[in-house]
Motif scaffolding. Structure first.
Motif, PDB file in Angstrom:
ATOM      1  N   ASN A 166       0.862  -1.176   0.000  1.00  0.00           N
ATOM      2  CA  ASN A 166       0.000   0.000   0.000  1.00  0.00           C
ATOM      3  C   ASN A 166       0.900   1.228   0.000  1.00  0.00           C
ATOM      4  O   ASN A 166       1.562   1.509   0.999  1.00  0.00           O
ATOM      5  CB  ASN A 166      -0.898   0.003   1.240  1.00  0.00           C
ATOM      6  N   GLY A 175      -6.486   4.212  -0.864  1.00  0.00           N
ATOM      7  CA  GLY A 175      -5.802   3.397   0.119  1.00  0.00           C
ATOM      8  C   GLY A 175      -6.609   2.219   0.622  1.00  0.00           C
ATOM      9  O   GLY A 175      -6.210   1.542   1.568  1.00  0.00           O
ATOM     10  N   ARG A 176      -7.759   1.924  -0.031  1.00  0.00           N
ATOM     11  CA  ARG A 176      -8.590   0.799   0.402  1.00  0.00           C
ATOM     12  C   ARG A 176      -8.071  -0.499  -0.215  1.00  0.00           C
ATOM     13  O   ARG A 176      -7.682  -0.545  -1.384  1.00  0.00           O
ATOM     14  CB  ARG A 176     -10.045   1.016  -0.020  1.00  0.00           C
ATOM     15  N   VAL A 235      -4.849  -2.236  -4.113  1.00  0.00           N
ATOM     16  CA  VAL A 235      -5.080  -1.074  -3.256  1.00  0.00           C
ATOM     17  C   VAL A 235      -5.486   0.077  -4.162  1.00  0.00           C
ATOM     18  O   VAL A 235      -4.756   0.409  -5.106  1.00  0.00           O
ATOM     19  CB  VAL A 235      -3.823  -0.712  -2.446  1.00  0.00           C
ATOM     20  N   GLN A 287       0.346   4.275   0.348  1.00  0.00           N
ATOM     21  CA  GLN A 287      -0.007   5.309   1.323  1.00  0.00           C
ATOM     22  C   GLN A 287       0.485   4.989   2.725  1.00  0.00           C
ATOM     23  O   GLN A 287       0.870   5.876   3.486  1.00  0.00           O
ATOM     24  CB  GLN A 287      -1.526   5.510   1.345  1.00  0.00           C
ATOM     25  N   THR A 288       0.471   3.696   3.090  1.00  0.00           N
ATOM     26  CA  THR A 288       0.860   3.305   4.450  1.00  0.00           C
ATOM     27  C   THR A 288       2.178   2.549   4.495  1.00  0.00           C
ATOM     28  O   THR A 288       2.752   2.373   5.573  1.00  0.00           O
ATOM     29  CB  THR A 288      -0.214   2.401   5.071  1.00  0.00           C
TER      30      THR A 288
END
Length: 664
Positions: free
Chosen positions: A457, A549-550, A545, A459-460
Motif C-alpha cells: 500500500n 488506500g482501500r 489497493v 499510502q501506508t
C-alpha cells in the motif's frame, strides 16, 4: 495426489497439483510459528484477538452474521450483495458491470470474428486470449494517469480444453487422444498476454481495435530475451538457442505488476505442467523434482519436442521467471529477468522505496513455499524512462522467515553466502536463481500456505500477503502466520517495514484476517465483529489497493467453493482504525469461475475485473446441474448466454451508476 481422471476440470487438476508440496523443509512452518505466537487453543476457538497485537485485537470477533444496525461501514459504504452461486455475475446495487472483452474477441482492426466451431491458431493469435488473470492499467499518454483512456495489460494463464473445443472433453486424464497439432497450436496462441488500448465514452468502455499499442504475446510465436545472472549459462542453453539468451514464449502467467516506468510484469507460475518426459536420472533431476517438472498437463511435448525434458533437458529452466514487457512499444522484445528468481510466481508487484530503489514483492504459489522480495541495485529515475528499462537486471533477491515474536527476517539469496556454495550444488549466482527454491530451503525460509498475490500500500507502506489455503498442513505443523491445519480457507498476513523502508532486513508482521466462516468456532476464522454473514470469504488470491488506500480482495476457491456455498468474488477489506478486519462483498462470479486481477483507474471511477474459467470448477456440486461441464453442455454459457456459444473468460468493467467513485 489423486489421479488426473478423478478431477472434473483442468482447473481442478491444477488446484490439486498446487496441493502437493515439493518442499521437504517443513521443520518450522508458518503454522507452527502462528501457534507459538498466538497459542493453538486461541486459534482454534476463534479467540486470536485475545493474544495478538494490532491485527487481531480489540474490534475483531467471531460474530459472523450478527452485524448490528449501528455498525458503521467505514470506507466501504455500498449495499452488500449476498453469498450464493448461479449462472451469472452480480455487483453491488448502484453499480453496473459490463463485459469489456471476451475470449476470442478481435483486438486488431483486421482480426477475424470469433467462431468457436472454426478455431485456428492464426485467428487466435489475433484475438483475445483464454483465461484472463492479471490486469494492469497504464494511462495514455504515458505519465498522464488518464482515467478514461489507457492500456489494459492482461495475462492469459491457461486453457481448459473441456469447454474450449467441441467434442473432445478433458484430455490430460486420458493421454491426449484427441489433441492434434492444430489444437495444441491454438492452445499455445491462447496463452500469454494481451495489451489493448481501452477508452471510455460516457459510461461505456470499449477496445480501440485500430490502436498502435495493441499486441498479443503467445507461447509459440513471441521471442523473448533472457537477461540477468542466468542469461547465457549452460543450464539455459538448448539445441535451438546455443547461447542461452533467447527463448520462445511465456505461459501460465498468473498475477503480475505494472512498473512506474510503464512496463508490464508477467509472472510465470505453474510452468512445470507444460512439460513431458521422465525425470529420474535426468541431469536436472534435483532441480526439476523440486519444481514438479514434468507435470504432463498438456500435449505440447507430443508436437513440440522442446517441451520433452529428455529431448531438450534445459528448456524447463527457461520458464518460471518474471517477464518484463514494454507496454508502450508493441515491437519490443519481452525480457525474462532472471535476477528476480525462478519459481512459481503468482505476482510481481513493485513499489519505489524512499531511497529510489525499486522493490518487487512476489509469492511462490504452492503449498509450503515462500514469500520473496527483490530490491534493485539502481535507483528509479522519474525523469528518464529509458534509464529504468533494465533496472530489474541488477539487485538482490530475498526470501522471508517469519518469527513467532512478530518479527520477519529477509534472507538474501547470494552465491557464496552461508550455505549457497559449491558444497550444496551452487557454483554461481546463476545456479542460485535457477534453483531459488532449493536456495531458500537451505536458508531456512518459512514454508507458507500458498503465497499468492502480495501488494504494498503506497499510502501506508504496509504490505499484504494473500495465503490461499493449505489442506496438506497437519494440525501439529502450524505456526504463527499459518495458524490452522488443515487450512481450507487461508489468511492474510500484513508485513510492516520499519519507517516505510522496503529495503530493511527486518519487518514486523501480523495476521489481518483468518478466512472462513466466523460463525463456526471449529473453523477458527477471524474478522471484525461487524462483518456480516455475506462479508466473510474463503481462499484470498489477488488483491489491489485503490487510490484512496482501500484494500480489495478477490478469491479463488477452485472446486472447493462448496465448502463455503459461495461463488468467488471481490471484497472490500478495511485495514486501518476501529473497523480494521471488516470485510464486505462487492461482486460475485458465475458458477465455476474465479475472480482475478482487480484494477482501478486512477480516479477510482472504473474497476476492471477478470473472470476466468466460467463453468469449470466444482460444477458437480452446483444444484440442478450436478455434472461436469463440457463444450456442448456447460453449467453456464456466461457471458453470451447464446445456444452453441461456450462459456468465455472475460474482462468486466464496473462503473457506479451516478458516475462517482466505486464503492462509495
Amino acid at each position: 495426489m489423486q489421479k488426473n481422471d478423478e478431477f472434473a476440470s483442468k482447473g481442478a487438476a491444477f488446484e490439486a497439483s498446487e496441493d502437493v508440496p515439493t518442499n521437504t523443509n517443513l521443520a518450522n512452518t508458518f503454522g507452527k510459528i502462528a501457534e507459538r505466537r498466538y497459542g493453538r487453543r486461541d486459534v482454534m476457538r476463534g479467540a486470536l484477538g485475545l493474544a495478538a497485537t494490532t491485527a487481531l485485537s480489540g474490534t475483531l470477533g467471531t460474530l459472523g452474521g450478527i452485524k448490528t444496525a449501528e455498525a458503521a461501514d467505514g470506507r466501504y459504504v455500498w449495499t452488500e450483495i449476498e453469498h450464493g452461486v448461479d449462472e451469472t455475475h452480480h455487483v453491488a446495487p448502484g453499480h453496473t458491470a459490463d463485459i469489456l472483452i471476451r475470449w476470442g474477441d478481435p483486438i486488431f482492426a483486421d482480426s477475424p470474428e470469433f467462431d468457436p466451431m472454426k478455431q485456428t491458431a492464426a485467428a487466435q493469435a489475433r484475438q483475445f486470449g483464454y483465461n484472463n488473470d492479471f490486469l494492469g492499467y497504464v494511462g495514455l499518454p504515458f505519465g498522464s494517469d488518464n482515467p478514461d483512456n489507457g492500456l489494459l495489460c492482461v495475462n492469459h494463464e491457461y486453457t481448459s480444453e473441456e469447454v474450449m473445443f467441441p467434442g473432445i472433453g478433458r484430455q490430460d486424464n486420458k493421454g491426449f487422444p484427441d489433441m492434434t497439432a492444430e489444437l495444441v497450436d491454438i492452445e499455445m496462441a491462447a496463452h500469454g498476454g494481451s495489451v489493448i488500448e481501452v477508452k471510455r465514452e460516457g459510461e461505456k468502455w470499449s477496445v480501440v481495435k485500430d490502436s498502435q499499442y495493441n499486441r498479443r504475446i503467445t507461447a509459440n510465436t513471441t521471442y523473448m530475451e533472457l537477461t540477468g545472472p542466468a542469461a547465457g549459462h549452460d543450464r539455459l542453453k538448448t539445441s535451438v538457442d546455443q547461447n542461452g539468451t533467447t527463448c520462445i514464449g511465456t505461459f501460465n502467467n498468473c498475477a503480475g505488476g505494472i512498473t512506474p516506468w510503464g512496463t508490464y510484469l508477467m509472472a510465470e507460475e505453474n510452468f512445470h505442467g507444460y512439460f513431458g518426459g521422465a525425470v529420474d536420472g535426468h541431469p536436472e533431476e534435483r532441480n526439476y523434482k523440486r519444481y514438479g517438472v514434468p507435470g504432463g498437463w498438456y500435449a505440447w511435448s507430443k508436437y513440440h519436442k522442446r517441451f520433452d525434458i529428455n529431448a531438450e533437458p534445459n528448456e524447463a529452466n527457461r520458464f518460471g521467471w518474471v517477464v518484463e514487457v514494454d507496454a508502450m512499444d508493441p515491437t519490443s522484445t519481452p525480457k525474462k529477468r532472471t535476477a528476480m528468481g525462478r519459481f512459481k510466481h503468482e505476482g510481481a508487484e513493485p513499489i519505489v522505496n524512499g531511497d529510489g530503489r525499486v522493490v518487487v514483492y512476489m509469492g511462490d504459489d504452492q503449498r509450503f513455499d515462500y514469500v520473496y522480495k527483490f530490491v534493485s541495485e539502481r535507483r528509479y529515475n522519474p525523469d528518464d524512462r529509458a534509464a529504468n528499462m533494465d533496472i530489474l537486471d541488477d539487485g538482490t533477491l530475498f526470501v522471508a522467515r517469519f518469527n513467532e515474536d512478530g518479527k520477519l527476517d529477509w534472507l538474501p539469496l547470494i552465491y557464496g553466502s552461508g550455505p549457497l556454495t559449491a558444497e550444496n550444488g551452487f557454483h554461481s549466482q546463476a545456479d542460485v536463481v535457477i534453483e531459488a527454491r532449493i536456495a531458500a530451503d537451505l536458508l531456512g525460509a518459512t514454508p507458507m500456505d500458498r503465497p499468492e498475490d502480495i501488494d504494498p500500500n503506497p499510502q501506508t507502506n504496509k504490505v499484504y500477503v494473500m495465503l490461499t489455503n493449505n489442506s496438506k498442513r497437519k494440525a501439529d505443523a502450524v505456526d504463527a502466520a499459518n495458524p490452522r491445519g488443515p487450512n481450507d480457507f487461508g489468511q492474510i498476513v500484513e508485513m510492516v517495514p520499519p519507517n516505510g523502508d522496503h529495503d530493511a532486513l527486518q519487518y514486523t508482521w501480523d495476521l489481518l484476517v483468518v478466512a472462513g466462516d466466523p460463525s463456526k468456532p471449529e473453523v477458527g476464522a477471524k474478522y471484525h465483529q461487524a462483518t456480516s454473514e455475506n462479508g466473510w470469504f474463503g481462499s484470498p488470491d489477488n488483491c489491489t489497493v485503490d487510490a484512496a488506500g482501500r484494500l480489495w480482495i478477490s478469491t479463488d476457491q477452485g472446486s472447493g467453493w462448496s465448502k463455503t456455498g459461495n461463488a468467488d468474488g471481490l471484497y472490500g477489506l478495511e485495514t486501518e482504525g476501529e473497523m480494521r478486519g471488516y470485510s464486505k462483498m462487492f461482486f460475485r462470479t458465475p458458477i465455476g469461475a474465479e475472480l482475478c486481477g482487480p484494477r482501478f483507474t486512477p480516479d477510482v471511477k472504473s474497476l476492471f475485473l477478470a473472470v476466468q474459467h466460467p463453468a469449470t470448477d466444482g460444477t458437480k456440486d452446483f444444484p440442478g446441474f450436478e455434472r461436469n461441464s463440457t463444450f456442448e453442455d456447460p453449467a453456464t454459457r456466461w457471458p453470451d448466454f447464446t445456444e452453441g456459444m461456450p462459456p468465455r473468460p472475460s474482462v468486466v468493467v464496473v462503473r457506479k451508476d451516478d458516475g462517482g467513485e466505486i464503492g462509495t
